[in-house]
Motif scaffolding. Structure first.
Motif, PDB file in Angstrom:
ATOM      1  N   UNK A  57       0.821  -1.205  -0.120  1.00 45.24           N
ATOM      2  CA  UNK A  57       0.020  -0.094   0.254  1.00 45.24           C
ATOM      3  C   UNK A  57       0.938   1.515  -0.289  1.00 45.24           C
ATOM      4  N   UNK A  58       1.973   1.276   0.958  1.00 44.84           N
ATOM      5  CA  UNK A  58       2.844   2.381   0.911  1.00 44.84           C
ATOM      6  C   UNK A  58       3.615   2.713  -0.638  1.00 44.84           C
ATOM      7  N   UNK A  59       3.974   1.577  -1.534  1.00 49.85           N
ATOM      8  CA  UNK A  59       4.660   1.741  -2.481  1.00 49.85           C
ATOM      9  C   UNK A  59       3.539   2.119  -3.820  1.00 49.85           C
ATOM     10  N   UNK A  60       2.215   1.822  -3.409  1.00 56.73           N
ATOM     11  CA  UNK A  60       1.088   2.156  -4.464  1.00 56.73           C
ATOM     12  C   UNK A  60       0.875   3.576  -4.160  1.00 56.73           C
ATOM     13  N   UNK A  61       0.878   3.860  -2.819  1.00 57.02           N
ATOM     14  CA  UNK A  61       0.435   5.626  -2.654  1.00 57.02           C
ATOM     15  C   UNK A  61       1.607   6.471  -2.990  1.00 57.02           C
ATOM     16  N   UNK A  62       2.705   6.020  -2.478  1.00 62.52           N
ATOM     17  CA  UNK A  62       4.087   6.851  -2.686  1.00 62.52           C
ATOM     18  C   UNK A  62       4.588   7.113  -4.113  1.00 62.52           C
ATOM     19  N   UNK A  63       4.522   5.962  -4.768  1.00 62.62           N
ATOM     20  CA  UNK A  63       5.204   5.763  -5.978  1.00 62.62           C
ATOM     21  C   UNK A  63       4.160   6.026  -7.243  1.00 62.62           C
ATOM     22  N   UNK A  64       2.968   6.179  -6.782  1.00 61.30           N
ATOM     23  CA  UNK A  64       2.046   6.536  -7.846  1.00 61.30           C
ATOM     24  C   UNK A  64       1.971   5.419  -8.992  1.00 61.30           C
ATOM     25  N   UNK A  65       1.991   4.284  -8.568  1.00 59.21           N
ATOM     26  CA  UNK A  65       2.076   3.099  -9.483  1.00 59.21           C
ATOM     27  C   UNK A  65       0.665   2.757  -9.579  1.00 59.21           C
ATOM     28  N   UNK A  66       0.331   1.823 -10.899  1.00 57.29           N
ATOM     29  CA  UNK A  66      -1.070   1.305 -10.783  1.00 57.29           C
ATOM     30  C   UNK A  66      -0.992  -0.157  -9.864  1.00 57.29           C
ATOM     31  N   UNK A  67      -2.214  -0.501  -9.986  1.00 55.76           N
ATOM     32  CA  UNK A  67      -2.537  -1.954  -8.888  1.00 55.76           C
ATOM     33  C   UNK A  67      -1.873  -2.871  -9.787  1.00 55.76           C
ATOM     34  N   UNK A  68      -1.963  -2.900 -11.150  1.00 56.07           N
ATOM     35  CA  UNK A  68      -1.229  -3.718 -11.703  1.00 56.07           C
ATOM     36  C   UNK A  68       0.181  -3.969 -11.700  1.00 56.07           C
ATOM     37  N   UNK A  69       0.820  -2.555 -11.538  1.00 58.67           N
ATOM     38  CA  UNK A  69       2.537  -2.668 -11.551  1.00 58.67           C
ATOM     39  C   UNK A  69       2.732  -3.316 -10.152  1.00 58.67           C
ATOM     40  N   UNK A  70       2.235  -2.735  -9.048  1.00 58.02           N
ATOM     41  CA  UNK A  70       2.351  -3.238  -7.682  1.00 58.02           C
ATOM     42  C   UNK A  70       1.999  -4.707  -7.626  1.00 58.02           C
ATOM     43  N   UNK A  71       1.220  -5.009  -8.314  1.00 62.43           N
ATOM     44  CA  UNK A  71       0.823  -6.726  -8.131  1.00 62.43           C
ATOM     45  C   UNK A  71       2.053  -7.509  -8.778  1.00 62.43           C
ATOM     46  N   UNK A  74       5.002  -7.662  -6.243  1.00 58.00           N
ATOM     47  CA  UNK A  74       4.975  -8.344  -5.310  1.00 58.00           C
ATOM     48  C   UNK A  74       4.273  -9.815  -5.571  1.00 58.00           C
ATOM     49  N   UNK A  75       4.467 -10.299  -6.862  1.00 59.01           N
ATOM     50  CA  UNK A  75       4.130 -11.660  -7.123  1.00 59.01           C
ATOM     51  C   UNK A  75       2.715 -12.111  -6.915  1.00 59.01           C
ATOM     52  N   UNK A  76       1.721 -11.153  -6.758  1.00 61.86           N
ATOM     53  CA  UNK A  76       0.379 -11.588  -6.712  1.00 61.86           C
ATOM     54  C   UNK A  76      -0.513 -11.035  -8.048  1.00 61.86           C
ATOM     55  N   UNK A  77      -1.773 -11.370  -7.732  1.00 59.96           N
ATOM     56  CA  UNK A  77      -2.812 -11.102  -8.984  1.00 59.96           C
ATOM     57  C   UNK A  77      -3.154  -9.496  -8.840  1.00 59.96           C
ATOM     58  N   UNK A  78      -3.479  -9.121  -9.670  1.00 64.21           N
ATOM     59  CA  UNK A  78      -4.172  -7.596  -9.895  1.00 64.21           C
ATOM     60  C   UNK A  78      -5.422  -7.422  -8.883  1.00 64.21           C
ATOM     61  N   UNK A  79      -6.213  -8.402  -8.951  1.00 65.34           N
ATOM     62  CA  UNK A  79      -7.388  -8.518  -8.047  1.00 65.34           C
ATOM     63  C   UNK A  79      -6.880  -8.575  -6.305  1.00 65.34           C
ATOM     64  N   UNK A  80      -5.982  -9.348  -6.012  1.00 71.91           N
ATOM     65  CA  UNK A  80      -5.359  -9.503  -4.968  1.00 71.91           C
ATOM     66  C   UNK A  80      -4.903  -8.086  -4.419  1.00 71.91           C
ATOM     67  N   UNK A  81      -4.004  -7.670  -5.242  1.00 71.87           N
ATOM     68  CA  UNK A  81      -3.503  -6.263  -4.759  1.00 71.87           C
ATOM     69  C   UNK A  81      -4.788  -5.217  -4.722  1.00 71.87           C
ATOM     70  N   UNK A  82      -5.592  -5.140  -5.621  1.00 74.39           N
ATOM     71  CA  UNK A  82      -6.714  -4.093  -5.278  1.00 74.39           C
ATOM     72  C   UNK A  82      -7.421  -4.484  -4.179  1.00 74.39           C
TER      73      UNK A  82
END
Length: 123
Positions: A57-71, A74-82
């Motif tokens: 969550x901190x990477x998603x918020x601070x780096x302004x990445x999409x959920x797909x990129x963060x997923x 971290x080696x998880x699906x886009x749905x799990x990251x969302x």
């Protein structure tokens, strides 16, 4: 998918959250009662540990990445990251800053130069 970023490495924690490892552990202790309910949840367990979810969550918020990129990181699906962002995001939000109310008066005129009818403000 392989997990590229993990909270087990202190350098990732410091870089992505701005907290030293002791402060990060204190944050996890504070969040644990809210993030991990004592009653069993319906459905699957979280794939990532609480520390990794907070890091996500901190990477998603601070780096302004999409959920797909963060997923992918971290080696998880886009749905799990969302779902993680939706679950932990509100817990990690800071209260908004209080701003001083200001009144702005705007003078409106029509194109032909006549003033529009006044609108009551309710005050």
């Amino acid at each position: 998918m392989a997990q590229l970023i993990s909270a087990t490495e202190a350098t990732w924690v410091e870089l992505l959250t701005g907290l030293d490892p002791a402060e990060f552990e204190e944050l996890l202790r504070t969040l644990r009662p809210y993030a991990e309910a004592d009653t069993p949840r319906a459905g699957r367990r979280w794939t990532l540990s609480l520390a990794d979810r907070v890091l996500l969550v901190s990477l998603y918020r601070r780096a302004n990445l999409t959920v797909r990129e963060v997923a992918v990181l971290f080696g998880i699906s886009k749905s799990a990251a969302d779902r993680i962002v939706g679950h932990l995001g509100p817990l990690l939000d800071l209260p908004p800053l209080r701003h001083r109310r200001c009144r702005l008066t705007v003078r409106m005129e029509r194109v032909d130069g006549t003033a529009p009818p006044s609108v009551p403000t309710g005050r």
